[in-house]
Design an enzyme around this catalytic site. Structure first.
Site, PDB file in Angstrom:
ATOM      1  NE  ARG A 230       3.190   9.278  12.648  1.00  0.00           N
ATOM      2  CZ  ARG A 230       3.489   7.853  12.321  1.00  0.00           C
ATOM      3  NH1 ARG A 230       3.784   7.392  11.345  1.00  0.00           N
ATOM      4  NH2 ARG A 230       3.252   7.145  13.661  1.00  0.00           N
TER       5      ARG A 230
ATOM      6  CG  ASP B 102      -0.182  -0.186   2.660  1.00  0.00           C
ATOM      7  OD1 ASP B 102       0.913  -0.336   2.591  1.00  0.00           O
ATOM      8  OD2 ASP B 102      -0.856  -0.222   3.342  1.00  0.00           O
ATOM      9  CG  HIS B 103       3.449   2.525   2.954  1.00  0.00           C
ATOM     10  ND1 HIS B 103       2.413   1.480   3.497  1.00  0.00           N
ATOM     11  CD2 HIS B 103       3.789   3.376   3.876  1.00  0.00           C
ATOM     12  CE1 HIS B 103       2.435   1.934   4.876  1.00  0.00           C
ATOM     13  NE2 HIS B 103       3.196   2.811   5.176  1.00  0.00           N
TER      14      HIS B 103
ATOM     15  CG  ASP C 220       2.234   1.261   9.165  1.00  0.00           C
ATOM     16  OD1 ASP C 220       2.547   1.858   8.389  1.00  0.00           O
ATOM     17  OD2 ASP C 220       1.489   1.961  10.013  1.00  0.00           O
TER      18      ASP C 220
ATOM     19  NE  ARG D 250       9.590   5.577   8.321  1.00  0.00           N
ATOM     20  CZ  ARG D 250       9.134   6.711   8.028  1.00  0.00           C
ATOM     21  NH1 ARG D 250      10.184   7.688   7.789  1.00  0.00           N
ATOM     22  NH2 ARG D 250       7.777   7.303   7.677  1.00  0.00           N
TER      23      ARG D 250
ATOM     24  CB  SER E  30       7.146   5.499  11.083  1.00  0.00           C
ATOM     25  OG  SER E  30       8.645   5.296  10.842  1.00  0.00           O
TER      26      SER E  30
HETATM   27  C1  MIC Z   1       4.312   6.167   8.550  1.00  0.00           C
HETATM   28  O1  MIC Z   1       3.114   6.586   8.410  1.00  0.00           O
HETATM   29  O2  MIC Z   1       5.065   6.804   8.714  1.00  0.00           O
HETATM   30  C2  MIC Z   1       4.534   4.783   7.971  1.00  0.00           C
HETATM   31  C3  MIC Z   1       5.160   5.095   6.535  1.00  0.00           C
HETATM   32  O3  MIC Z   1       3.247   4.024   7.470  1.00  0.00           O
HETATM   33  C4  MIC Z   1       5.379   4.191   8.674  1.00  0.00           C
HETATM   34  C5  MIC Z   1       6.040   2.943   8.307  1.00  0.00           C
HETATM   35  C6  MIC Z   1       7.067   3.107   7.398  1.00  0.00           C
HETATM   36  O4  MIC Z   1       7.892   3.774   7.568  1.00  0.00           O
HETATM   37  O5  MIC Z   1       6.953   2.190   6.416  1.00  0.00           O
HETATM   38  C7  MIC Z   1       4.603   3.726  10.013  1.00  0.00           C
HETATM   39  O6  MIC Z   1       3.883   4.574  10.529  1.00  0.00           O
HETATM   40  O7  MIC Z   1       5.226   2.914  11.009  1.00  0.00           O
HETATM   41 FE1  SF4 Z   2      -0.174   4.887   4.965  1.00  0.00          FE
HETATM   42 FE2  SF4 Z   2       1.223   5.471   7.366  1.00  0.00          FE
HETATM   43 FE3  SF4 Z   2      -0.078   7.216   6.071  1.00  0.00          FE
HETATM   44 FE4  SF4 Z   2      -1.424   5.342   7.256  1.00  0.00          FE
HETATM   45  S1  SF4 Z   2      -0.083   6.871   8.206  1.00  0.00           S
HETATM   46  S2  SF4 Z   2      -1.626   5.911   5.268  1.00  0.00           S
HETATM   47  S3  SF4 Z   2       0.124   3.633   6.995  1.00  0.00           S
HETATM   48  S4  SF4 Z   2       1.736   6.389   5.192  1.00  0.00           S
END
Ligand code: MIC
Ligand code: SF4
Length: 648
Positions: free
Chosen positions: A380, A64-65, A119, A540, A538
């Site tokens: 965010r 999805d990313h 995630d 990550r 996140s």
């Molecule tokens: C995000 O919202 O920052 C992400 C991208 O979904 C991350 C995961 C990632 O960095 O792949 C998260 O929320 O954990």
């Molecule tokens: Fe995707 Fe992370 Fe954004 Fe949710 S917060 S939509 S999981 S990138």
């Protein structure tokens, strides 16, 4: 003695330990899911364990990313994730099926279960009465390999809801923004938020999920709602009535803290740049011009959120200077709103429809222009995360966003003179699983396909007794994992290639960081200094793996965010907390620090006397690791630790 909901679910899943705040507990996990940006590493790590099949009842690999297919890299990752899921007995959710958290809610989340996801917004499942926790990829891989999930038992905080929301202009998003205003981005650290009280009845499952999703921004381990008639109604509507069980706190259940929220008193709220807790009322910003509006993300992309947005847009026109982007959370939501002609209401108002994916939320397209104002129904708004460093990103509810798009400026939606039709929760959702590939029994002849950008996982050497290294960077409070390891369409394709992605570490803070770190490797490596809540955001693990690859030995901070602290330990980087926060002030970038007798101190009180060799003074810091974490650090990380225990 009466139990709260967290105690009930943890109790039913306890593998070892005592359910006392601060104690290490091992939990049996029912479901694990990955997404593509963190999933490639997770599955490579799982593969490295040499097992034949996942050892949890349900595993799902989502994509999805990393959806832009500018070259071979992202599609190669997709095919890797598809074949690796097939090989090891996991479900696969094809690209386009939707954002993992929204799809998981529709297809798999169930009350009373224990789920992990790679995630940070995995707690979305808390809206369904499930304990759902965001973890680093290696933790998820180890659990898929059959280990219990180990966690420091959080405190449980009761959030008592009373009254009813002043719908339709006040929404669940406004509730969580108000909670963020009150508690801040570190208010939930070390806590699980358990919702209760008469106001719970007023919220349906997808609204509850909006609230638990954004509990991640409070730093909470997770958030959870009871499972009641409304949960049963939703599960029946999505075709899974058999997954329902009732779940409520007992009378007399005890909590470690309490927060009262009167839903009746909530107003439309908005988070200002550059933090989700910088919240004020929409009214107080009336008149601020907007350039871009983005509606969707895992926080606000359910069918009902989309229906409300369509109702606001119907018959109206997006203001001349505004770009409106909408991404429905899942293919099912998309198909359903298309069938009901709601998409045409959006398109005819002037919306740009995006596919069901994370998209602009993670800078995968949809970046605002220079210095532009973007208001998003996302979770965010960290500086630069949108892909545009000088953009001003705000967070608000989907209906507030839709009103701003029409007006071209921020307006209290209640006073905008725009009609909205309140809608009833559907008793039947459209169900279509043709984007989900089921696991097969016999997987022995399935070949895992790896493109040339997929590189093996790096492993650190065992810990040495002494660290003598240079402070490569001194950072402030609330440093996010987006600061440490930026995302966006340029960097994300390297998630499966650590040497390549490590060149981007701290790119937006100090462009020289990775080259300085590489040079410092020959002289003992580097140390990072952080303020409060270091590593928020996140899950990550790249924010730990890439610094490990660049020779970072330790991070000394005033405090850490939970997932990032675990990720540091998992990759052999020692997380230390200043004994006296004032010692933070004296250290400067470029100072050389020495930590000696590490083995002795690790086994002892874990208080380290650290010599600042450049300035000629010493200070103390603590590691506070539990027994398992100590062993992991000594071995150089969770992968060598697991391999050794498996006798490999
Ligand atoms: C995000 O919202 O920052 C992400 C991208 O979904 C991350 C995961 C990632 O960095 O792949 C998260 O929320 O954990
Ligand atoms: Fe995707 Fe992370 Fe954004 Fe949710 S917060 S939509 S999981 S990138």
């Amino acid at each position: 003695m009466g139990k709260n909901i967290v105690e009930k679910i943890f109790g039913a899943h306890l593998a070892y330990g005592d359910l006392k705040p601060g104690a290490a507990v091992g939990l049996k996990v029912d479901q694990v899911y990955t997404q593509d940006a963190t999933g490639t590493m997770t599955w490579l790590q799982f593969e490295a364990m040499g097992l034949d099949r996942v050892k949890v009842p349900l595993a799902v690999s989502y994509v999805d990313h990393n959806m832009l297919q500018q070259n071979f890299m992202n599609p190669d990752d997709h095919i890797f994730l598809q074949t690796v899921a097939a090989r090891y007995g996991a479900y696969f959710s094809k690209p386009g099926n939707g954002i993992c958290h929204q799809v998981h809610l529709e297809q798999f989340a169930a009350p009373g279960r224990m789920a992990l996801g790679t995630d940070s917004h995995t707690p979305t499942g808390g809206g369904m009465g499930m304990i759902a926790i965001g973890v680093g990829g290696l933790d998820a891989a180890t659990v898929m390999g059959g280990s219990p999930f180990e966690l420091t038992m959080p405190q449980v905080m009761k959030v008592n809801l009373k009254g009813r929301l002043r719908r339709p202009w006040v929404t669940a998003m406004d509730v969580i923004l108000e909670i963020l205003r009150r508690l801040s981005v570190k208010g939930g650290v070390g806590k699980i938020l358990e919702y209760g009280g008469p106001g719970v009845r007023d919220l349906n499952v997808t609204e509850r999920a909006t609230i638990t999703n954004m509990g991640a921004e409070l730093g909470a381990t997770t958030s959870i709602f009871p499972s009641d008639k409304r949960t049963k109604f939703y599960l029946t509507a999505v075709g899974r009535p058999h997954d329902w069980v009732e779940l409520a706190a007992d009378k007399g259940a005890k909590y470690d803290g309490k927060l009262e929220i009167d839903l009746e008193a909530i107003e439309p709220m908005i988070a200002q740049p550059h933090s989700p807790d910088n919240v004020v009322t929409v009214k107080s910003l009336a008149g601020v011009k907007v350039d871009q509006i983005c509606i969707g993300s895992c926080t606000n992309s359910s069918y009902q959120a989309m229906k409300a947005v369509a109702s606001v847009l119907k018959g109206n026109t997006v203001a001349e200077g505004v770009n409106l982007l909408i991404n429905p959370g899942s293919k099912q939501v998309y198909e359903m709103i298309a069938k009901e002609s709601l998409t045409s209401d959006m398109i005819s108002a002037g919306a740009r429809m995006l596919e069901s994916s994370c998209g602009p939320c993670i800078g995968m397209g949809g970046a605002p222009g220079s210095g532009q104002v973007s208001v998003r129904s996302y979770n965010r708004n960290f500086k630069g995360r949108s892909g545009t460093k000088d953009a001003h990103v705000y967070l608000a509810s989907p209906v507030s966003c839709a009103v701003f798009a029409i007006k071209g400026e921020m307006t209290d939606p209640r006073e905008a003179g725009i009609q909205i039709k309140a809608s009833k929760e559907p008793s039947k959702y459209l169900i279509n699983r043709n984007f989900i590939i089921l696991p097969k029994e016999d997987t022995s002849d399935i070949k895992v396909i790896k493109g040339p950008n997929i590189k093996e996982v790096s492993v650190k050497k065992p810990m040495k007794d002494r660290i003598e290294a240079e402070v490569l960077l001194k950072l402030g409070d609330n440093i996010t994992t987006d600061d440490i390891m930026p995302a966006g369409s340029k960097v994300l394709p390297f998630r499966s290639n650590i040497p390549a992605i490590s060149e981007f570490v701290f790119e937006n803070i100090d462009k020289t960081f990775s080259s300085r770190a590489n040079e410092a490797k020959a002289h003992g490596g580097g140390i990072l200094i952080g303020g409060e809540n270091y590593g928020q955001g996140s899950s990550r693990e790249h924010a730990a793996i890439a610094p490990m690859f660049l020779g970072i030995q330790a991070v000394i901070a005033k405090s850490f965010a939970r997932i990032h602290r675990s990720n540091l330990i998992n990759f052999g980087i020692l997380p230390l907390v200043f004994d006296k926060p004032e010692d933070y002030e004296r250290i400067e970038k470029g100072d050389r620090l020495a930590l000696r007798d590490l083995f002795l101190l690790l086994e002892g009180g874990q208080t380290y006397t650290i010599e600042n060799m450049t300035k000629g003074y010493s200070f103390t810091a603590k590691s506070g690791l539990n027994d398992r974490e100590k062993e992991i650090i000594k071995k150089g990380g969770l992968l060598p630790y697991t391999r050794e225990r498996a006798g490999a």
